[in-house]
Design a protein around this motif. Structure first.
Motif, PDB file in Angstrom:
ATOM      1  N   SER A  86      24.758   5.714  35.168  1.00 17.76           N
ATOM      2  CA  SER A  86      24.983   7.136  35.419  1.00 17.76           C
ATOM      3  C   SER A  86      23.635   7.846  35.576  1.00 17.76           C
ATOM      4  O   SER A  86      22.573   7.290  35.275  1.00 17.76           O
ATOM      5  N   LYS A  87      23.681   9.084  36.024  1.00 20.61           N
ATOM      6  CA  LYS A  87      22.486   9.919  35.983  1.00 20.61           C
ATOM      7  C   LYS A  87      22.176  10.247  34.520  1.00 20.61           C
ATOM      8  O   LYS A  87      23.076  10.313  33.682  1.00 20.61           O
ATOM      9  N   PRO A  88      20.896  10.457  34.194  1.00 20.36           N
ATOM     10  CA  PRO A  88      20.561  10.778  32.801  1.00 20.36           C
ATOM     11  C   PRO A  88      21.189  12.104  32.365  1.00 20.36           C
ATOM     12  O   PRO A  88      21.254  13.066  33.137  1.00 20.36           O
ATOM     13  N   SER A  89      21.644  12.134  31.133  1.00 19.42           N
ATOM     14  CA  SER A  89      22.149  13.360  30.514  1.00 19.42           C
ATOM     15  C   SER A  89      21.234  13.692  29.341  1.00 19.42           C
ATOM     16  O   SER A  89      21.087  12.899  28.404  1.00 19.42           O
ATOM     17  N   MET A  90      20.604  14.879  29.422  1.00 21.67           N
ATOM     18  CA  MET A  90      19.639  15.262  28.400  1.00 21.67           C
ATOM     19  C   MET A  90      20.346  15.915  27.207  1.00 21.67           C
ATOM     20  O   MET A  90      21.216  16.761  27.376  1.00 21.67           O
ATOM     21  N   ILE A  91      19.934  15.490  26.012  1.00 22.44           N
ATOM     22  CA  ILE A  91      20.389  16.111  24.767  1.00 22.44           C
ATOM     23  C   ILE A  91      19.153  16.467  23.956  1.00 22.44           C
ATOM     24  O   ILE A  91      18.285  15.624  23.715  1.00 22.44           O
ATOM     25  N   THR A  92      19.058  17.741  23.584  1.00 20.62           N
ATOM     26  CA  THR A  92      17.930  18.213  22.785  1.00 20.62           C
ATOM     27  C   THR A  92      18.466  18.769  21.476  1.00 20.62           C
ATOM     28  O   THR A  92      19.282  19.694  21.467  1.00 20.62           O
ATOM     29  N   VAL A  93      18.010  18.167  20.377  1.00 16.55           N
ATOM     30  CA  VAL A  93      18.445  18.587  19.037  1.00 16.55           C
ATOM     31  C   VAL A  93      17.364  19.495  18.452  1.00 16.55           C
ATOM     32  O   VAL A  93      16.189  19.111  18.369  1.00 16.55           O
ATOM     33  N   LEU A  94      17.751  20.693  18.050  1.00 15.47           N
ATOM     34  CA  LEU A  94      16.810  21.685  17.532  1.00 15.47           C
ATOM     35  C   LEU A  94      17.215  22.109  16.126  1.00 15.47           C
ATOM     36  O   LEU A  94      18.401  22.170  15.799  1.00 15.47           O
ATOM     37  N   GLU A  95      16.181  22.417  15.319  1.00 17.93           N
ATOM     38  CA  GLU A  95      16.443  22.949  13.988  1.00 17.93           C
ATOM     39  C   GLU A  95      16.681  24.450  14.069  1.00 17.93           C
ATOM     40  O   GLU A  95      16.062  25.156  14.881  1.00 17.93           O
ATOM     41  N   ARG A  96      17.560  24.954  13.213  1.00 15.26           N
ATOM     42  CA  ARG A  96      17.817  26.387  13.143  1.00 15.26           C
ATOM     43  C   ARG A  96      16.562  27.107  12.628  1.00 15.26           C
ATOM     44  O   ARG A  96      15.889  26.653  11.706  1.00 15.26           O
ATOM     45  N   ILE A  97      16.265  28.236  13.250  1.00 16.42           N
ATOM     46  CA  ILE A  97      15.127  29.041  12.818  1.00 16.42           C
ATOM     47  C   ILE A  97      15.504  29.801  11.549  1.00 16.42           C
ATOM     48  O   ILE A  97      16.570  30.422  11.469  1.00 16.42           O
ATOM     49  N   SER A  98      14.603  29.759  10.569  1.00 18.94           N
ATOM     50  CA  SER A  98      14.823  30.519   9.328  1.00 18.94           C
ATOM     51  C   SER A  98      13.463  30.879   8.738  1.00 18.94           C
ATOM     52  O   SER A  98      12.441  30.281   9.064  1.00 18.94           O
ATOM     53  N   GLY A  99      13.488  31.869   7.846  1.00 19.96           N
ATOM     54  CA  GLY A  99      12.265  32.278   7.162  1.00 19.96           C
ATOM     55  C   GLY A  99      11.224  32.903   8.061  1.00 19.96           C
ATOM     56  O   GLY A  99      10.018  32.689   7.866  1.00 19.96           O
ATOM     57  N   ALA A 100      11.679  33.702   9.054  1.00 16.57           N
ATOM     58  CA  ALA A 100      10.728  34.363   9.934  1.00 16.57           C
ATOM     59  C   ALA A 100       9.893  35.375   9.152  1.00 16.57           C
ATOM     60  O   ALA A 100      10.411  36.111   8.305  1.00 16.57           O
ATOM     61  N   GLU A 101       8.573  35.430   9.423  1.00 16.19           N
ATOM     62  CA  GLU A 101       7.696  36.324   8.682  1.00 16.19           C
ATOM     63  C   GLU A 101       6.508  36.716   9.550  1.00 16.19           C
ATOM     64  O   GLU A 101       5.988  35.892  10.325  1.00 16.19           O
ATOM     65  N   ILE A 102       6.095  37.998   9.411  1.00 19.12           N
ATOM     66  CA  ILE A 102       4.882  38.478  10.072  1.00 19.12           C
ATOM     67  C   ILE A 102       3.818  38.693   9.007  1.00 19.12           C
ATOM     68  O   ILE A 102       4.066  39.357   7.987  1.00 19.12           O
ATOM     69  N   THR A 103       2.637  38.134   9.213  1.00 20.21           N
ATOM     70  CA  THR A 103       1.505  38.394   8.331  1.00 20.21           C
ATOM     71  C   THR A 103       0.494  39.241   9.084  1.00 20.21           C
ATOM     72  O   THR A 103       0.260  39.047  10.290  1.00 20.21           O
ATOM     73  N   GLY A 104      -0.087  40.235   8.366  1.00 22.56           N
ATOM     74  CA  GLY A 104      -1.040  41.152   8.983  1.00 22.56           C
ATOM     75  C   GLY A 104      -2.326  41.260   8.191  1.00 22.56           C
ATOM     76  O   GLY A 104      -2.543  40.543   7.198  1.00 22.56           O
ATOM     77  N   PRO A 105      -3.198  42.157   8.594  1.00 22.61           N
ATOM     78  CA  PRO A 105      -4.510  42.292   7.934  1.00 22.61           C
ATOM     79  C   PRO A 105      -4.367  42.800   6.499  1.00 22.61           C
ATOM     80  O   PRO A 105      -3.500  43.611   6.188  1.00 22.61           O
ATOM     81  N   SER A 106      -5.235  42.293   5.643  1.00 25.16           N
ATOM     82  CA  SER A 106      -5.210  42.718   4.237  1.00 25.16           C
ATOM     83  C   SER A 106      -6.170  43.878   3.980  1.00 25.16           C
ATOM     84  O   SER A 106      -6.019  44.607   2.995  1.00 25.16           O
ATOM     85  N   GLU A 107      -7.174  44.080   4.867  1.00 21.93           N
ATOM     86  CA  GLU A 107      -8.133  45.140   4.664  1.00 21.93           C
ATOM     87  C   GLU A 107      -7.579  46.450   5.196  1.00 21.93           C
ATOM     88  O   GLU A 107      -6.642  46.474   5.983  1.00 21.93           O
ATOM     89  N   THR A 108      -8.201  47.532   4.751  1.00 20.80           N
ATOM     90  CA  THR A 108      -7.817  48.862   5.209  1.00 20.80           C
ATOM     91  C   THR A 108      -8.237  49.039   6.658  1.00 20.80           C
ATOM     92  O   THR A 108      -9.365  48.685   7.037  1.00 20.80           O
ATOM     93  N   LEU A 109      -7.334  49.599   7.458  1.00 23.30           N
ATOM     94  CA  LEU A 109      -7.606  49.781   8.877  1.00 23.30           C
ATOM     95  C   LEU A 109      -7.991  51.223   9.144  1.00 23.30           C
ATOM     96  O   LEU A 109      -7.325  52.161   8.675  1.00 23.30           O
ATOM     97  N   ILE A 110      -9.066  51.387   9.929  1.00 19.16           N
ATOM     98  CA  ILE A 110      -9.534  52.720  10.291  1.00 19.16           C
ATOM     99  C   ILE A 110      -9.511  52.820  11.813  1.00 19.16           C
ATOM    100  O   ILE A 110     -10.051  51.942  12.511  1.00 19.16           O
ATOM    101  N   ALA A 111      -8.883  53.871  12.319  1.00 16.93           N
ATOM    102  CA  ALA A 111      -8.736  54.054  13.758  1.00 16.93           C
ATOM    103  C   ALA A 111     -10.098  54.085  14.436  1.00 16.93           C
ATOM    104  O   ALA A 111     -11.052  54.702  13.935  1.00 16.93           O
TER     105      ALA A 111
END
Length: 523
Positions: free
Chosen positions: A303-328
Motif C-alpha cells: 500500500s501507499k505509506p500511511s503516516m501516524i504521529t503520536v503526540l503528548e498532550r500539552i500541560s503546565g504552560a508557563e511564561i517566565t519574565g525578567p526578575s529585575e525592575t523595568l524602567i521605560a
C-alpha cells in the motif's frame, strides 16, 4: 411401363439431350434449407403462366443429374428414390420434397414448358441439415492466473453446425489481439487472460434450420493483489499518546489476499487485515505499510505509506519574565514560554487578547518560544498570553509585565504652565498631577523655597506676601526622574469702604464749587 410413362420418359430424354431455349430464371437465388425428416418447398418465381405441358426436376449431388420427377400432360413420373416423397404444382411447377435425408443435399434444376411462351429453367441449391443439439464447451483448463496463462475453449454439437458464435455474458466476444478464433469458429483461444474474461462464456452453434446454446462455463482466474489501501479510523494522522489507533487494509485479489504490516520499513510481527494499536506511544509514530500477498499468483503488493504521529498532550504552560525592575526607555524584557509536557508545540503570543506583532522593538525567537522587547516602554504594560498548541491539545499561560515610567505630563490645575490672580484674604488651592508608575510623589517650591510635600498646595488666606512663582516638583523613586511645572500667582489688594466715601464727598464739593463759579475760568 405404361404407354403414358413411356411417352414422358421419351420427352425427358429428348429435353436432356437437346437442352432448352431458356427464358427468364424460374428459381430464386437460394439456397434453400431443410431439416432431416422434414420437408421443403422449392418455389418457382414465375407465378401462374397457365397450363404447363412439361415440368422436369432433376438433382445433381456432384456425380451427375438424376430425375426427381417429370410431369408431362399433367401426369407425374417420380424418379428412383423419390416415390411418394414429391409433389409438383401443375400451374407454377414448384416442387415439394418430403422426408428429407442428408443425401438430398445438392443442386436442383427445373425445366418448364408452358402451353404458351418460351421454356423456363432455373437452379437452386438445397442444404439438408440435422438439427443442432447437445452444444457443449470444453476448456483446456479452468484454473488460470491473470496475465500469465492461456485458455483454449472448444465448442462441439450434435447435428450439422455450420457456424459458431461466442458470448461473454450477453455480449459478443470481439476477436483480435489476445482473443483468436479458429477458421470455422469452433475454437476460441484467449491469451494472457484477464479477470474480465471470467465469464460466463457461451457458445451458440448454428446451421440454416436450427441453433443451440451451450451451458455457461466460468473460468477461475486468480489475480492481484491490486489497489492495496490502508484506511485509518480517523481522518487525521495525529493521535494523542495513550489513545488507540485502528488501521485496516483492503485489496482486490482472488483468492483473497493475506496481509502483513510494516513500520518505517521494518516488518512487524502482525498479520491480518486489521492492525489495532492500543495505548500508543511516541515510538510508534511513523510510516505504516500494508503488504498484500496472493498465494496463487505469488505476487506481493504494498500500500501507499500511511503516516501516524503520536503526540503528548500539552500541560503546565508557563511564561517566565525578567526578575529585575523595568524602567521605560532603559530596560529590556525577555519573556519565555515553555510547557512542562507536550510535543510538536507551536506558540502564539498575544497581548490583551490581540496578536502580538513584531516591530523594531519587539522580536521573536525562531520557534517563537521567547519574545524580546528592547527597550520597554510604558505602552508595554499589561497582560501577555502564550498559547501553546499541537494537533491534539492546547494550553495557555499568562504573564503581567510591569514597566516603571515617569513622572511625565506634570500639570498644575490642568496646565503645565500658567498664572492666576487672587485677592488678598481669598483662599487659593493649587493641584498638581503627573503620569507615573509607580505613582509620583510631590513637593512645592514658592519662589525657590520648599514649602510642602503633597500634590495639593492650599493658601487659606492670601496676603501680599503670597505673590510669586509656585513650582510643583513630581518625582519617581524607581525611575529616579523629577519633573516640574510652574504657576505664577498675583495678589490684588481690595479697597477699604471709607476710601470710597471720601472720594464721593470730594466729588460733590467739586460740583458745588463749580456751580458757584469758584472754580474754572471766569467770563
Amino acid at each position: 411401363m405404361s404407354q403414358m410413362e413411356g411417352a414422358a420418359l421419351s420427352t425427358v430424354t429428348l429435353l436432356l439431350l437437346t437442352g432448352f431455349c431458356s427464358g427468364k430464371d424460374a428459381l430464386p437465388p437460394g439456397p434453400a434449407n431443410g431439416s432431416v425428416g422434414g420437408s421443403v418447398m422449392l418455389n418457382t418465381v414465375i407465378g401462374s403462366v397457365g397450363p404447363l405441358l412439361t415440368v422436369i426436376w432433376n438433382f445433381n449431388d456432384g456425380s451427375g443429374p438424376v430425375i426427381v420427377v417429370s410431369v408431362a400432360n399433367g401426369v407425374p413420373t417420380e424418379g428412383p428414390g423419390y416415390r411418394n416423397r414429391v409433389n409438383v404444382s401443375s400451374t407454377t411447377g414448384s416442387l415439394e420434397l418430403r422426408q428429407l435425408t442428408l443425401g438430398d443435399t445438392g443442386t436442383y434444376a427445373v425445366n418448364l414448358i408452358p402451353e404458351k411462351g418460351l421454356p423456363l429453367t432455373g437452379e437452386m441449391i438445397l442444404n439438408v441439415y440435422e438439427p443442432i443439439s447437445n452444444v457443449t464447451v470444453n476448456a483446456s483448463t479452468t484454473d488460470l492466473v491473470e496475465l500469465n496463462d492461456t485458455v483454449t475453449l472448444t465448442c462441439s454439437a450434435s447435428g450439422s453446425p455450420t457456424s459458431y458464435q461466442w458470448l461473454l455474458g450477453s455480449s459478443d466476444i470481439i476477436t483480435g489481439g489476445r482473443v483468436q478464433l479458429s477458421d470455422d469458429g469452433s475454437i476460441l483461444t484467449i491469451s494472457s487472460v484477464l479477470r474480465s474474461d471470467r465469464g460466463p462464456l457461451y457458445c451458440i452453434a448454428n446451421n440454416g434450420i436450427s441453433n443451440g446454446t451451450s451451458q455457461p462455463i466460468l473460468l477461475n482466474i486468480s489475480y492481484g493483489p491490486d489497489n492495496v489501501e490502508v484506511a485509518l479510523d480517523s481522518q487525521s494522522e495525529f493521535y494523542m499518546a495513550g489513545s488507540s489507533v485502528n488501521l485496516s487494509c483492503s485489496a482486490q485479489s482472488s483468492p483473497p489476499a493475506q496481509f502483513q504490516w510494516a513500520l518505517n520499513g521494518k516488518m512487524l510481527d502482525r498479520e491480518g487485515q486489521e492492525l489495532k494499536l492500543e495505548n500508543v506511544q511516541r515510538n510508534q509514530s511513523g510510516s505504516y505499510i500494508c503488504w498484500a500477498h496472493n498465494s496463487i499468483t505469488l505476487r506481493y503488493t504494498a500500500s501507499k505509506p500511511s503516516m501516524i504521529t503520536v503526540l503528548e498532550r500539552i500541560s503546565g504552560a508557563e511564561i517566565t519574565g525578567p526578575s529585575e525592575t523595568l524602567i521605560a526607555g532603559i530596560s529590556s524584557a525577555n519573556l519565555s514560554c515553555q510547557a512542562a509536557a507536550g510535543t510538536s508545540i507551536s506558540r502564539e503570543w498575544l497581548k490583551g487578547d490581540q496578536p502580538l506583532s513584531p516591530s523594531n522593538r519587539i522580536t521573536f525567537s525562531e520557534d517563537k518560544s521567547s519574545v524580546s522587547i528592547s527597550p520597554v516602554e510604558s505602552s508595554d504594560n499589561g497582560e501577555y498570553q502564550c498559547r501553546l498548541s499541537n494537533p491534539v491539545s492546547t494550553d495557555t499561560a499568562s504573564y503581567t509585565l510591569t514597566v516603571n515610567y515617569g513622572p511625565q505630563d506634570v500639570v498644575i490645575n490642568g496646565k503645565n504652565t500658567g498664572s492666576s490672580t487672587a485677592e488678598v484674604n481669598s483662599r487659593v488651592t493649587l493641584k498638581c498631577s503627573a503620569v507615573s508608575l509607580p505613582p509620583a510623589t510631590f513637593f512645592w517650591l514658592v519662589n525657590g523655597t520648599k514649602r510642602a510635600e503633597k500634590s495639593t498646595f492650599t493658601i487659606e488666606k492670601v496676603s501680599r506676601n503670597d505673590a510669586g512663582n509656585y513650582t510643583c516638583v513630581a518625582s519617581n523613586d524607581v525611575t529616579g526622574l523629577k519633573v516640574s511645572a510652574e504657576h505664577y500667582l498675583r495678589v490684588k489688594e481690595t479697597e477699604p469702604s471709607h476710601s470710597v466715601s471720601l472720594r464721593a464727598t470730594a466729588g460733590i464739593v467739586i460740583l458745588a464749587l463749580a456751580g458757584l463759579g469758584l472754580i474754572g475760568g471766569g467770563p
